[in-house]
Design a protein around this motif. Structure first.
Motif, PDB file in Angstrom:
ATOM      1  N   LEU A   1      51.609  59.459 -14.165  1.00  0.00           N
ATOM      2  CA  LEU A   1      51.882  58.213 -13.437  1.00  0.00           C
ATOM      3  C   LEU A   1      52.970  58.368 -12.377  1.00  0.00           C
ATOM      4  CD1 LEU A   1      51.793  55.595 -16.331  1.00  0.00           C
ATOM      5  CD2 LEU A   1      50.191  55.764 -14.425  1.00  0.00           C
ATOM      6  N   GLY A   2      53.733  59.453 -12.432  1.00  0.00           N
ATOM      7  CA  GLY A   2      54.883  59.586 -11.549  1.00  0.00           C
ATOM      8  C   GLY A   2      54.541  59.542 -10.079  1.00  0.00           C
ATOM      9  N   LEU A   3      53.560  60.341  -9.634  1.00  0.00           N
ATOM     10  CA  LEU A   3      53.223  60.376  -8.209  1.00  0.00           C
ATOM     11  C   LEU A   3      52.561  59.082  -7.737  1.00  0.00           C
ATOM     12  CD1 LEU A   3      52.093  64.087  -7.804  1.00  0.00           C
ATOM     13  CD2 LEU A   3      54.142  63.006  -6.877  1.00  0.00           C
ATOM     14  N   PRO A   4      51.643  58.458  -8.520  1.00  0.00           N
ATOM     15  CA  PRO A   4      51.130  57.150  -8.090  1.00  0.00           C
ATOM     16  C   PRO A   4      52.218  56.095  -7.936  1.00  0.00           C
ATOM     17  CG  PRO A   4      49.706  58.079  -9.773  1.00  0.00           C
ATOM     18  CD  PRO A   4      50.919  58.973  -9.690  1.00  0.00           C
ATOM     19  N   ILE A   5      53.201  56.114  -8.821  1.00  0.00           N
ATOM     20  CA  ILE A   5      54.316  55.163  -8.708  1.00  0.00           C
ATOM     21  C   ILE A   5      55.114  55.451  -7.440  1.00  0.00           C
ATOM     22  CG2 ILE A   5      56.522  54.467  -9.721  1.00  0.00           C
ATOM     23  CD1 ILE A   5      55.189  54.806 -12.483  1.00  0.00           C
ATOM     24  N   CYS A   6      55.367  56.743  -7.165  1.00  0.00           N
ATOM     25  CA  CYS A   6      56.063  57.118  -5.936  1.00  0.00           C
ATOM     26  C   CYS A   6      55.304  56.624  -4.710  1.00  0.00           C
ATOM     27  CB  CYS A   6      56.232  58.636  -5.858  1.00  0.00           C
ATOM     28  SG  CYS A   6      57.472  59.308  -6.978  1.00  0.00           S
ATOM     29  N   GLN A   7      53.995  56.787  -4.726  1.00  0.00           N
ATOM     30  CA  GLN A   7      53.185  56.360  -3.586  1.00  0.00           C
ATOM     31  C   GLN A   7      53.290  54.844  -3.386  1.00  0.00           C
ATOM     32  OE1 GLN A   7      48.806  56.668  -3.884  1.00  0.00           O
ATOM     33  NE2 GLN A   7      48.843  57.586  -1.847  1.00  0.00           N
ATOM     34  N   THR A   8      53.240  54.095  -4.479  1.00  0.00           N
ATOM     35  CA  THR A   8      53.358  52.633  -4.389  1.00  0.00           C
ATOM     36  C   THR A   8      54.707  52.230  -3.809  1.00  0.00           C
ATOM     37  OG1 THR A   8      51.879  52.325  -6.285  1.00  0.00           O
ATOM     38  CG2 THR A   8      53.335  50.490  -5.726  1.00  0.00           C
ATOM     39  N   ILE A   9      55.788  52.851  -4.300  1.00  0.00           N
ATOM     40  CA  ILE A   9      57.129  52.520  -3.812  1.00  0.00           C
ATOM     41  C   ILE A   9      57.254  52.835  -2.324  1.00  0.00           C
ATOM     42  CG2 ILE A   9      59.574  53.163  -3.946  1.00  0.00           C
ATOM     43  CD1 ILE A   9      59.136  53.612  -6.967  1.00  0.00           C
ATOM     44  N   VAL A  10      56.831  54.051  -1.939  1.00  0.00           N
ATOM     45  CA  VAL A  10      56.963  54.475  -0.541  1.00  0.00           C
ATOM     46  C   VAL A  10      56.178  53.549   0.379  1.00  0.00           C
ATOM     47  CG1 VAL A  10      56.381  56.306   1.095  1.00  0.00           C
ATOM     48  CG2 VAL A  10      57.482  56.876  -1.068  1.00  0.00           C
ATOM     49  N   GLU A  11      54.948  53.204  -0.003  1.00  0.00           N
ATOM     50  CA  GLU A  11      54.127  52.345   0.847  1.00  0.00           C
ATOM     51  C   GLU A  11      54.707  50.939   0.938  1.00  0.00           C
ATOM     52  OE1 GLU A  11      50.148  52.717  -0.630  1.00  0.00           O
ATOM     53  OE2 GLU A  11      49.842  54.677   0.341  1.00  0.00           O
ATOM     54  N   ARG A  12      55.300  50.449  -0.149  1.00  0.00           N
ATOM     55  CA  ARG A  12      55.933  49.122  -0.097  1.00  0.00           C
ATOM     56  C   ARG A  12      57.170  49.131   0.798  1.00  0.00           C
ATOM     57  NH1 ARG A  12      56.698  45.134  -4.971  1.00  0.00           N
ATOM     58  NH2 ARG A  12      57.488  44.046  -3.146  1.00  0.00           N
ATOM     59  N   MET A  13      57.812  50.291   0.913  1.00  0.00           N
ATOM     60  CA  MET A  13      58.959  50.401   1.810  1.00  0.00           C
ATOM     61  C   MET A  13      58.530  50.655   3.248  1.00  0.00           C
ATOM     62  SD  MET A  13      62.024  52.308  -0.328  1.00  0.00           S
ATOM     63  CE  MET A  13      61.209  53.883  -0.489  1.00  0.00           C
ATOM     64  N   GLY A  14      57.203  50.761   3.471  1.00  0.00           N
ATOM     65  CA  GLY A  14      56.702  50.926   4.831  1.00  0.00           C
ATOM     66  C   GLY A  14      56.484  52.354   5.261  1.00  0.00           C
ATOM     67  N   GLY A  15      56.409  53.290   4.309  1.00  0.00           N
ATOM     68  CA  GLY A  15      56.247  54.696   4.646  1.00  0.00           C
ATOM     69  C   GLY A  15      54.965  55.287   4.105  1.00  0.00           C
ATOM     70  N   ARG A  16      54.878  56.604   4.178  1.00  0.00           N
ATOM     71  CA  ARG A  16      53.718  57.361   3.703  1.00  0.00           C
ATOM     72  C   ARG A  16      54.212  58.554   2.897  1.00  0.00           C
ATOM     73  NH1 ARG A  16      49.145  54.539   4.491  1.00  0.00           N
ATOM     74  NH2 ARG A  16      47.894  56.438   4.705  1.00  0.00           N
TER      75      ARG A  16
END
Length: 252
Positions: free
Chosen positions: A74-89
């Motif tokens: 789950l670690g990388l999917p969570i990272c992806q969600t956080i980054v995208e919510r902050m406006g990044g990739r």
């Protein structure tokens, strides 16, 4: 200017993954400002690498490339969600047997110092064993956690809703308030206003399940003295409490 806690969470997760899959060589972390006003962070390792056909799949939930390595996937999917919510990739570059580099971006915006003067407070003399903290929290497990980490150092009062928090404050005049934002009867914002009418000086810390930059700005603009994000880090909480009490009190 971004969310410090979530940024730290992403970097820590990427570094933890690098440590898991790197038996020798080096792990490098860095950042660079990009021309499109994006700040790029990277974590690079000399580990086993990721097969090209699986590099996108690792951002899907519960995907593990090595079932013998500890983790839930789950670690990388969570990272992806956080980054995208902050406006990044976020993405990865990898070569089998040579290592991997994970990169993610967040929007870059220079934080300007406001130049706002730090208010002076008339500090009262209080014995350390007399300091009282009011916890306004309607979730039993959240309250039990806060009580367990604070009761050895402070006297604790507890309110189950925002209106009860105002009444308890009126009766007992605690030295600091931990205010959950999502409270029944009267929410955290309304309860804070009620307490401020009784005492403009008492520090009130917002406790919130959300900790993105926009939430922080809303909370501070509403007049809270600070905020703590769930899940609560005890060391951060104690640091914030000590800071605010030192501004208001002479602790004997």
């Amino acid at each position: 200017l971004t969310d410090r806690n979530r940024l730290h969470q992403v970097i820590t997760n990427l570094m933890t993954n690098a440590l898991k899959f790197t038996d020798g060589g080096a792990i490098t972390i860095g950042y660079a400002l990009q021309p499109d006003n994006m700040l790029e962070f990277y974590v690079s390792d000399t580990g086993c690498g990721i097969p090209e056909q699986e590099q996108q799949a690792i951002f899907n939930r519960f995907v593990k490339l090595n079932r013998f390595v500890q983790g839930t996937g789950l670690g990388l999917p969570i990272c992806q969600t956080i980054v995208e919510r902050m406006g990044g990739r976020i993405g990865v570059e990898s070569v089998m047997g040579k290592g991997s580099t994970f990169r993610f971006t967040v929007p870059y915006r220079r934080a300007e110092r406001s130049g706002k003067a730090v208010p002076e407070h008339d500090r009262a003399n209080v014995r350390k064993d007399e300091i009282t903290i009011l916890i306004a929290e309607d979730n039993p497990s959240n309250y039990k956690f806060l009580e367990s980490i604070l009761k050895k150092r402070y006297n604790i009062l507890h309110a189950w809703d925002g209106q009860a928090a105002v009444e308890l404050f009126r009766t007992h005049r605690p030295h600091l308030v931990l205010m959950d934002i999502n409270m029944p009867v009267l929410d955290g914002y309304g309860a804070k206003e009620g307490i401020r009418r009784l005492s403009p000086e008492v520090p009130v810390i917002a406790v919130t399940a959300y900790a993105f930059a926009s939430d922080e700005q809303k909370i501070l603009a509403a007049g809270f003295d600070g905020y703590i994000a769930k899940p609560i880090n005890p060391s951060i909480l104690f640091g914030k409490i000590r800071e605010l009490l030192a501004e208001r009190l002479h602790i004997l």
